[in-house]
Design a protein around this motif. Sequence first.
Motif, PDB file in Angstrom:
ATOM      1  N   SER A 134       6.203  -6.345  -5.979  1.00 25.83           N
ATOM      2  CA  SER A 134       6.388  -7.618  -5.303  1.00 25.83           C
ATOM      3  C   SER A 134       7.810  -8.130  -5.510  1.00 25.83           C
ATOM      4  O   SER A 134       8.323  -8.092  -6.626  1.00 25.83           O
ATOM      5  CB  SER A 134       5.370  -8.619  -5.862  1.00 25.83           C
ATOM      6  OG  SER A 134       5.502  -9.838  -5.203  1.00 25.83           O
ATOM      7  N   GLY A 135       8.441  -8.558  -4.428  1.00 25.61           N
ATOM      8  CA  GLY A 135       9.805  -9.074  -4.536  1.00 25.61           C
ATOM      9  C   GLY A 135      10.887  -8.013  -4.452  1.00 25.61           C
ATOM     10  O   GLY A 135      12.069  -8.324  -4.566  1.00 25.61           O
ATOM     11  N   LYS A 186      10.610  -5.403   0.473  1.00 28.73           N
ATOM     12  CA  LYS A 186       9.947  -4.640   1.543  1.00 28.73           C
ATOM     13  C   LYS A 186       9.811  -5.457   2.829  1.00 28.73           C
ATOM     14  O   LYS A 186      10.175  -5.002   3.918  1.00 28.73           O
ATOM     15  CB  LYS A 186       8.546  -4.204   1.082  1.00 28.73           C
ATOM     16  CG  LYS A 186       8.533  -3.473  -0.243  1.00 28.73           C
ATOM     17  CD  LYS A 186       7.135  -3.063  -0.656  1.00 28.73           C
ATOM     18  CE  LYS A 186       6.193  -4.227  -0.942  1.00 28.73           C
ATOM     19  NZ  LYS A 186       6.562  -5.018  -2.123  1.00 28.73           N
ATOM     20  N   THR A 187       9.286  -6.675   2.678  1.00 31.08           N
ATOM     21  CA  THR A 187       9.124  -7.528   3.854  1.00 31.08           C
ATOM     22  C   THR A 187      10.469  -7.830   4.496  1.00 31.08           C
ATOM     23  O   THR A 187      10.623  -7.759   5.722  1.00 31.08           O
ATOM     24  CB  THR A 187       8.431  -8.848   3.448  1.00 31.08           C
ATOM     25  OG1 THR A 187       7.112  -8.548   2.977  1.00 31.08           O
ATOM     26  CG2 THR A 187       8.343  -9.808   4.617  1.00 31.08           C
ATOM     27  N   THR A 188      11.436  -8.136   3.662  1.00 24.40           N
ATOM     28  CA  THR A 188      12.767  -8.464   4.175  1.00 24.40           C
ATOM     29  C   THR A 188      13.346  -7.291   4.968  1.00 24.40           C
ATOM     30  O   THR A 188      13.907  -7.479   6.046  1.00 24.40           O
ATOM     31  CB  THR A 188      13.703  -8.831   3.003  1.00 24.40           C
ATOM     32  OG1 THR A 188      13.073  -9.854   2.221  1.00 24.40           O
ATOM     33  CG2 THR A 188      15.032  -9.332   3.510  1.00 24.40           C
TER      34      THR A 188
HETATM   35  N1  LIG Z   1      13.290 -16.996   3.132  1.00 23.74           N
HETATM   36  C1  LIG Z   1      13.684 -16.665   1.892  1.00 23.74           C
HETATM   37  N2  LIG Z   1      14.559 -17.448   1.227  1.00 23.74           N
HETATM   38  C2  LIG Z   1      14.975 -17.122  -0.018  1.00 23.74           C
HETATM   39  N3  LIG Z   1      14.568 -16.041  -0.687  1.00 23.74           N
HETATM   40  C3  LIG Z   1      13.683 -15.227  -0.091  1.00 23.74           C
HETATM   41  C4  LIG Z   1      13.196 -15.499   1.230  1.00 23.74           C
HETATM   42  N4  LIG Z   1      12.321 -14.524   1.568  1.00 23.74           N
HETATM   43  C5  LIG Z   1      12.281 -13.689   0.523  1.00 23.74           C
HETATM   44  N5  LIG Z   1      13.092 -14.097  -0.480  1.00 23.74           N
HETATM   45  C6  LIG Z   1      13.315 -13.415  -1.753  1.00 23.74           C
HETATM   46  O1  LIG Z   1      13.718 -12.096  -1.463  1.00 23.74           O
HETATM   47  C7  LIG Z   1      13.173 -11.184  -2.370  1.00 23.74           C
HETATM   48  C8  LIG Z   1      12.428 -10.098  -1.622  1.00 23.74           C
HETATM   49  O2  LIG Z   1      11.334 -10.658  -0.953  1.00 23.74           O
HETATM   50  P1  LIG Z   1      10.371  -9.828  -0.023  1.00 23.74           P
HETATM   51  O3  LIG Z   1       9.421 -10.786   0.586  1.00 23.74           O
HETATM   52  O4  LIG Z   1      11.157  -8.981   0.878  1.00 23.74           O
HETATM   53  O5  LIG Z   1       9.621  -8.914  -1.092  1.00 23.74           O
HETATM   54  P2  LIG Z   1       8.386  -7.967  -0.882  1.00 23.74           P
HETATM   55  O6  LIG Z   1       8.802  -6.658  -1.422  1.00 23.74           O
HETATM   56  O7  LIG Z   1       7.915  -8.015   0.519  1.00 23.74           O
HETATM   57  O8  LIG Z   1       7.309  -8.616  -1.854  1.00 23.74           O
HETATM   58  P3  LIG Z   1       5.710  -8.707  -1.702  1.00 23.74           P
HETATM   59  O9  LIG Z   1       5.173  -7.380  -2.125  1.00 23.74           O
HETATM   60  O10 LIG Z   1       5.341  -9.794  -2.664  1.00 23.74           O
HETATM   61  O11 LIG Z   1       5.404  -9.059  -0.293  1.00 23.74           O
HETATM   62  C9  LIG Z   1      12.289 -11.989  -3.298  1.00 23.74           C
HETATM   63  O12 LIG Z   1      13.016 -12.249  -4.463  1.00 23.74           O
HETATM   64  C10 LIG Z   1      12.053 -13.260  -2.563  1.00 23.74           C
HETATM   65  O13 LIG Z   1      11.888 -14.324  -3.441  1.00 23.74           O
END
Ligand SMILES: Nc1ncnc2c1ncn2[C@@H]1O[C@H](COP(=O)(O)OP(=O)(O)OP(=O)(O)O)[C@@H](O)[C@H]1O
Lengths: 254, 224
Positions: free
Chosen positions: A39-40, A43-45
């Motif tokens: 998490s974090g 991936k989503t980004t």
């Molecule tokens: N809109 C935003 N503004 C500021 N920080 C963000 C934003 N969206 C994501 N982040 C930060 O970017 C980092 C990556 O987030 P992301 O959502 O891409 O992770 P992830 O791998 O998809 O996690 P998860 O498995 O929990 O979905 C995290 O530290 C998150 O806090």
Amino acid sequence: MTPIVEVRALHKRFGELEVLKGIDFTVAEGEVVSVIGASGSGKTTLLRCLNLLEEFHQGEVLIGGEAIGYHTRRGQRARMGEQEIARQRAMTGMVFQSFNLFPHMSALDNVTLGLTKVRGMPRNQAIELGDHWLERVGMLERRDYRPSQLSGGQQQRVAIARAIAMNPKVMLFDEATSALDPERVGEVLETIRSLAQEGMTMVLVTHEMRFARDVSDKVVFMEDGRIAEQGPPERLFMHPESPRLQAFLKTSSF
Amino acid sequence: MDWSYFFNEVMNNRDALLHGTAITFAVSLIAILAGTVLGIVIGIAVTYGNKPLRWPARLYIDIIRGTPVLVLVLATFYVSSAVGLNLTAFQAGALALTLFCASHVGEILRGALQSLSRGQIEAGRAIGLTFGGIFRYILFPQALRFALPTWITAAVEMVKASTLLSVIGVAELLLTTQQIISNNFLNMQFYLLAGVIYFLIDFAIEQVGRFIGRRLEQPTRRMV
Ligand SMILES: Nc1ncnc2c1ncn2[C@@H]1O[C@H](COP(=O)(O)OP(=O)(O)OP(=O)(O)O)[C@@H](O)[C@H]1O
Ligand SMILES: [Mg+2]
């Protein structure tokens, strides 16, 4: 052959926080790529950069060979105009964790909206195609239902139909089953699996490790904004090289 | 009470009464329509605009909504002539009510839009819609449904507020009524009559609102 998706040295910041720190990867036509990671890890980004729902600050994303989102004019990198970005977004299909169906529309209208308003398809043709895809995801009998009248799994299948009806070059799934009741997960995974088997190009962000292992041609493991390891699922799941991935797999459930 | 005298007076002044009613109706209609269009623009700016759009819109809503309508009417009338805009009393009054209506519609729309999930906007983007398309096909139809009852209330408020145009000499229904009364001293009867006419106008607005509401409740299939 040009890859469907090509990501080169992608960097993305949220303010001061660097979330993607140089990502490189490609997706070939018909390939299914799973993105896993803690998490974090970003991936989503990463997925949201692929369809320009997020801006990025360095590097390139090419969809079907076309660089998306930014052009260079007189040495200056600038974001493209809204029309151009909208057109490029339609080259990818996105399925969200929280479905995001349009609540005031029937399942069918959810699917046909993009066809009529973006593709400019005549209404009867759009309905025909909408029915085709709703049938494909097993939702034809519910075509006139509103999202609020559907279960989470059913909503997600409509959302898949909505995205894929636009005939995208690649489908992007962001934890498509995370918001579902456990007994609804299977039907959605089954839908995704069958689309994969038909040769749809896909990038899946998922916590379903067994599913990732079974359907993927390639797995990408993300760690703190970087790709720590990528390769065929057998290798990543059976013989992980990096200690991080080894640790991650130990804590993941299969 | 001499009713036949009253009816006689009504007949004698019927042109003036009809004219006054027409003015009230016209100025309210202009304010509601123009104010709604302007209010939609302001509501979008305040909800989705970037800073240079959002701030002026926010300021507009707060200032105009916080100003008594009477002050707004007088200010529009005198300021417009001071800056060389030669508006008639009717035009100045219609403008003041339009500005007033827009501030309310802007705020109503903001409330309705903010209740919609951002995910829908992203889903709209993901299928390739521009913001215009997202607003038109996704956000606005839903916001309209939420906002309709408050919008009807605001429209009725405009009719009530139109009575204030009497202070700048617009011969709307109230001023007309007062002029008639100054000749025949039938205070109660003519104020009552004016009250009934105002009620009928408001009633008509509510019926139109209900009609729109019923149209919206039907399945959206045919609407999109
Ligand atoms: N809109 C935003 N503004 C500021 N920080 C963000 C934003 N969206 C994501 N982040 C930060 O970017 C980092 C990556 O987030 P992301 O959502 O891409 O992770 P992830 O791998 O998809 O996690 P998860 O498995 O929990 O979905 C995290 O530290 C998150 O806090
Ligand atoms: Mg995520």
